[in-house]
Scaffold this active site. Sequence first.
Site, PDB file in Angstrom:
ATOM      1  N   ARG A   1       0.815  -1.213   0.000  1.00 32.24           N
ATOM      2  CA  ARG A   1       0.000   0.000   0.000  1.00 32.24           C
ATOM      3  C   ARG A   1       0.843   1.255   0.000  1.00 32.24           C
ATOM      4  O   ARG A   1       0.603   2.180  -0.751  1.00 32.24           O
ATOM      5  CB  ARG A   1      -0.900   0.019   1.233  1.00 32.24           C
ATOM      6  CG  ARG A   1      -2.170  -0.720   1.032  1.00 32.24           C
ATOM      7  CD  ARG A   1      -2.862  -1.013   2.353  1.00 32.24           C
ATOM      8  NE  ARG A   1      -3.705  -2.162   2.165  1.00 32.24           N
ATOM      9  CZ  ARG A   1      -3.265  -3.398   2.110  1.00 32.24           C
ATOM     10  NH1 ARG A   1      -1.977  -3.645   2.270  1.00 32.24           N
ATOM     11  NH2 ARG A   1      -4.089  -4.393   1.891  1.00 32.24           N
TER      12      ARG A   1
ATOM     13  N   HIS B   1       6.766   6.546  10.824  1.00 27.74           N
ATOM     14  CA  HIS B   1       6.115   6.409   9.527  1.00 27.74           C
ATOM     15  C   HIS B   1       5.395   7.729   9.250  1.00 27.74           C
ATOM     16  O   HIS B   1       4.165   7.802   9.266  1.00 27.74           O
ATOM     17  CB  HIS B   1       5.131   5.234   9.589  1.00 27.74           C
ATOM     18  CG  HIS B   1       4.610   4.804   8.247  1.00 27.74           C
ATOM     19  ND1 HIS B   1       5.007   5.367   7.060  1.00 27.74           N
ATOM     20  CD2 HIS B   1       3.700   3.843   7.918  1.00 27.74           C
ATOM     21  CE1 HIS B   1       4.370   4.769   6.062  1.00 27.74           C
ATOM     22  NE2 HIS B   1       3.575   3.848   6.559  1.00 27.74           N
TER      23      HIS B   1
END
Lengths: 153, 311
Positions: B51, B129
């Site tokens: 993704r 992240h």
Amino acid sequence: MTENKTELQVAAIENGTVIDHIPSDKLFKVVSLLGIEKMDNNVTIGFNLESKKLGKKGIIKIAGKFFEEEEINRISLVAPNAHINVIRNYEIVEKKTISIPDKMVGIVKCNNPKCITNNEPMTTIFTLTDREKGILKCHYCEKEQNKNNIEVL
Amino acid sequence: MKNRSLVAIEEYSKEKILYMLEMAKEFEKRPNRKLLDSKIVATLFFEPSTRTRLSFETAANRLGAKVIGFTDPKVTSSSKGETLKDTILMVSNYADVIVMRHYLEGAARYASEIAPVPIVNAGDGANQHPSQTMLDLYSIYKTQGTLENLNIYMVGDLKYGRTVHSLLMAMRHFNPTFHFIAPDELKMPDEYKLFCQKHNIKYFEHREFNENVIADADILYMTRVQRERFTDLMEYERVKNVYILHNDMLCKTKDNLRILHPLPRVNEISYDVDDNPKAYFIQQAQNGLYAREAIICDVLGITLDDVRNDK
């Protein structure tokens, strides 16, 4: 000679630095952290000497060498209670204490096995995030560890 | 030149976050641009993450850049024992920016210190992240019209959930009220609760997850409760069906509530929620495209004005 103090276990130096009360098992770590094996100075190292406080202790006398605070603080994690005496003309002219530096480069091993520093040939960097509790933080993986659980490189 | 890498969300000030959200908004108005016409973006995925990679590569392509890289470290020299440093320096010879995902924590920080080109951290182990956080913030901003004074409910695995930790820290600028809903074994760690206390952020902890607990939520941030996280499997069996969102639990919720999830979802949001207008997790992923277009442009020195003036 009875009125004099007892014989020194290691000969005195005229000028330089004496690092005393090093735990015996940390002596050679201290030698390497300070880069003593690369020095040209006259160095006396005493190992497994008798000590009332420690049982066995190490002592290092380096003639003609005066450490910057930054340099000497490198040993703060392995020998936090060492005594640093600055000698001039056979007299102690200054006693220094050691404190943990705010930033430690290449001294501490990160205890996180998934940290990049344990998987790549590179230098570790730690910052002191809590002086009172002795908490160090890895600059790379950002994990914190207590100074009592650290492994010195 | 100042290193423009994006390694950790904490590097963004409040102003910078709002600036990046404005830039993402511009890309949402018109995603296809020629801003990176002659640029090459490298996507180095030392661990697979489909993704995230698709999102970054789409962002680069929509900006007109060309994309090089690898999706699986087995095919690269790192499996032969090449250092990260050598890989990064080698790729820096070819690319203008490196987007990297790595299984080791701190890998992106290190890469940003040695690379002559900017690094975008697309996840380093359990550590950071930041592009995920930016798309979460953009989704909140877009659906609520503001980031200020919101009631944010985080549900599920709050112990290991990297996304909830980063979101919590990024929201500190915006006076949120948090509600942490988790089983005992997966509670929000103390360090993040201390972080809240230090920044005067209100938070409440709940073990129950039902329509009454979430009635006041503006954002419901769902995460997956994974079996492998439990030391006590009896405990897992007890709680595995507790932290699942069903459509009927939304009956008392506010109209402006939106449900977010970092994806992939397994069963923690039941499928009967999908048609509820409050479900937002698929659009949330789409927002990732705009957030990542903004990030790639920003690390390459392209400003909000450049984007606005680009016709």
